[in-house]
Every structure is written in C-alpha cells, then in structure tokens.
Design a protein around this motif. Structure first.
Motif, short mmCIF file in Angstrom:
data_model
loop_
_atom_site.label_atom_id
_atom_site.label_comp_id
_atom_site.label_asym_id
_atom_site.label_seq_id
_atom_site.Cartn_x
_atom_site.Cartn_y
_atom_site.Cartn_z
N LEU A 85 168.78 104.10 115.38
CA LEU A 85 168.91 102.66 115.15
C LEU A 85 167.64 102.07 114.58
CD1 LEU A 85 170.99 101.80 118.30
CD2 LEU A 85 171.66 101.32 115.94
N LYS A 86 167.84 101.08 113.72
CA LYS A 86 166.75 100.40 113.02
C LYS A 86 166.79 98.92 113.37
CE LYS A 86 167.61 103.50 109.10
NZ LYS A 86 167.95 103.56 107.66
N PRO A 87 165.68 98.22 113.23
CA PRO A 87 165.70 96.77 113.49
C PRO A 87 166.76 96.04 112.66
CG PRO A 87 163.45 97.56 113.38
CD PRO A 87 164.31 98.71 112.98
N GLU A 88 167.01 96.50 111.47
CA GLU A 88 168.01 95.85 110.62
C GLU A 88 169.45 96.07 111.10
OE1 GLU A 88 165.54 97.88 109.64
OE2 GLU A 88 166.18 99.15 107.93
N ASP A 89 169.63 96.91 112.10
CA ASP A 89 170.95 97.06 112.71
C ASP A 89 171.23 95.97 113.74
OD1 ASP A 89 170.38 100.59 112.70
OD2 ASP A 89 171.69 99.47 111.34
N THR A 90 170.25 95.14 114.00
CA THR A 90 170.43 94.04 114.95
C THR A 90 171.50 93.08 114.45
OG1 THR A 90 168.15 94.16 115.74
CG2 THR A 90 169.30 92.05 116.01
N ALA A 91 172.51 92.86 115.29
CA ALA A 91 173.64 92.02 114.90
C ALA A 91 174.59 91.91 116.08
CB ALA A 91 174.38 92.62 113.71
N VAL A 92 175.56 91.02 115.93
CA VAL A 92 176.71 91.02 116.84
C VAL A 92 177.75 91.95 116.24
CG1 VAL A 92 178.50 89.65 117.94
CG2 VAL A 92 176.23 88.66 117.58
N TYR A 93 178.21 92.88 117.04
CA TYR A 93 179.19 93.87 116.60
C TYR A 93 180.57 93.48 117.12
CZ TYR A 93 175.55 96.87 114.74
OH TYR A 93 174.52 97.38 113.98
N TYR A 94 181.51 93.45 116.21
CA TYR A 94 182.87 93.02 116.54
C TYR A 94 183.86 94.15 116.34
CZ TYR A 94 181.05 88.25 116.11
OH TYR A 94 180.32 87.09 116.27
N CYS A 95 184.79 94.24 117.26
CA CYS A 95 185.90 95.16 117.13
C CYS A 95 187.04 94.47 116.39
CB CYS A 95 186.37 95.58 118.52
SG CYS A 95 187.74 96.76 118.54
N ASN A 96 187.72 95.23 115.57
CA ASN A 96 188.81 94.69 114.76
C ASN A 96 190.01 95.62 114.84
OD1 ASN A 96 190.09 95.17 111.79
ND2 ASN A 96 189.76 92.99 112.15
N ALA A 97 191.19 95.01 114.88
CA ALA A 97 192.43 95.78 114.82
C ALA A 97 193.34 95.13 113.78
CB ALA A 97 193.11 95.82 116.17
N ARG A 98 193.96 95.95 112.97
CA ARG A 98 194.85 95.42 111.92
C ARG A 98 196.27 95.94 112.11
NH1 ARG A 98 193.85 97.42 107.17
NH2 ARG A 98 191.99 98.64 107.56
N LEU A 99 197.21 95.00 111.99
CA LEU A 99 198.61 95.36 112.05
C LEU A 99 199.30 94.62 110.92
CD1 LEU A 99 201.02 96.71 113.31
CD2 LEU A 99 201.23 94.80 114.89
N LEU A 100 199.65 95.34 109.88
CA LEU A 100 200.21 94.75 108.65
C LEU A 100 199.24 93.69 108.16
CD1 LEU A 100 203.96 94.62 109.74
CD2 LEU A 100 202.77 96.38 108.42
N SER A 101 199.66 92.44 108.09
CA SER A 101 198.81 91.40 107.53
C SER A 101 197.98 90.69 108.60
CB SER A 101 199.65 90.36 106.79
OG SER A 101 200.55 89.74 107.68
N LYS A 102 198.12 91.09 109.84
CA LYS A 102 197.40 90.42 110.91
C LYS A 102 196.13 91.17 111.28
CE LYS A 102 201.25 88.03 113.15
NZ LYS A 102 201.95 87.78 114.43
N ALA A 103 195.10 90.38 111.57
CA ALA A 103 193.83 90.96 112.02
C ALA A 103 193.47 90.35 113.36
CB ALA A 103 192.73 90.68 111.01
N TYR A 104 193.05 91.18 114.27
CA TYR A 104 192.66 90.75 115.60
C TYR A 104 191.18 91.09 115.80
CZ TYR A 104 197.72 90.78 116.18
OH TYR A 104 199.06 90.56 116.02
N TRP A 105 190.49 90.20 116.52
CA TRP A 105 189.06 90.37 116.71
C TRP A 105 188.70 90.26 118.19
CZ3 TRP A 105 186.00 91.68 112.65
CH2 TRP A 105 186.50 91.46 111.38
N GLY A 106 187.68 91.01 118.57
CA GLY A 106 187.11 90.84 119.89
C GLY A 106 186.08 89.73 119.85
N GLN A 107 185.43 89.51 121.00
CA GLN A 107 184.47 88.41 121.11
C GLN A 107 183.09 88.82 120.63
OE1 GLN A 107 185.25 90.42 123.56
NE2 GLN A 107 183.28 90.95 124.50
#
Length: 115
Positions: A85-107
């Motif tokens: 890991l590098k300092p530039e990897d600092t971020a909020v990481y989000y999980c995503n799930a896709r079902l056809l045209s819908k996208a779902y996100w975690g917090q």
C-alpha cells in the motif's frame, strides 16, 4: 432491498496490507458483477477491481499486481486483498454490486496509508 456492508478499513503504514470485506444481504451470484471502487478527497470515484458472476476479474492499472479481488459464495462476501500500500491509496473504498441496469453501493470504509 440489497444491502452491502464493507469492513476492514483502517490505518496502515506504507508497504503494509489490508483485506476489505463486503458482505451482501443476498446471494452474490444473483448479481452480474461485484466490485470495489474508491474515492479520495477532491477526486472522483474510480474503479479498483471487479469480478463477474462467471469469475472474470478486472483491475485498474494501479491495482494490478498489488490488489486481488475474490469472493466466498457461502458467506455472500467479496474481498479485496491489498498489498504494498502507498499513501496515494488513501481513500474511502466502496463495494458495488450490479444487476442489469441497477447499481448498489455500500456505505464505504476508510483506508488511510500513512507513517
């Protein structure tokens, strides 16, 4: 309603490792694909890695060779193993799930790489 719950973020030193988890409220094989995105302060959200229902993986260039996406169907969980890991990897990481045209996100889960 689909729920995605991320965990595993935290503070890590440069060169260290973390494993993020994304627990889904339903069978992960119901989705066309699942993945991880990240957003650093002042920047747009960007793709990190994805995995399709068939198991095909895709990585952003910065993630290749350092990050690995995987899944456990029995636990309905997708993982992101991050290394070197590098300092530039600092971020909020989000999980995503896709079902056809819908996208779902975690917090999101915060990852901070700093000495």
């Amino acid at each position: 309603q689909v729920q995605l719950v991320e965990s595993g973020g935290g503070l890590v030193q440069p060169g260290g490792s973390l494993r993020l988890s994304c627990a889904a409220s339903e069978n992960i094989f119901n989705f066309n694909a699942m993945g991880w995105y990240r957003q650093a302060p002042g920047k747009e959200r960007e793709l990190v890695a994805t995995i399709t229902v068939g198991g095909t993986t895709n990585y952003a260039d910065f993630a290749k060779g350092r990050f690995t996406i995987s899944r456990d169907g029995a636990k309905n969980t997708v993982y992101l193993q991050m290394g070197s890991l590098k300092p530039e990897d600092t971020a909020v990481y989000y999980c995503n799930a896709r079902l056809l045209s819908k996208a779902y996100w975690g917090q999101g889960t915060q990852v901070t790489v700093s000495s």
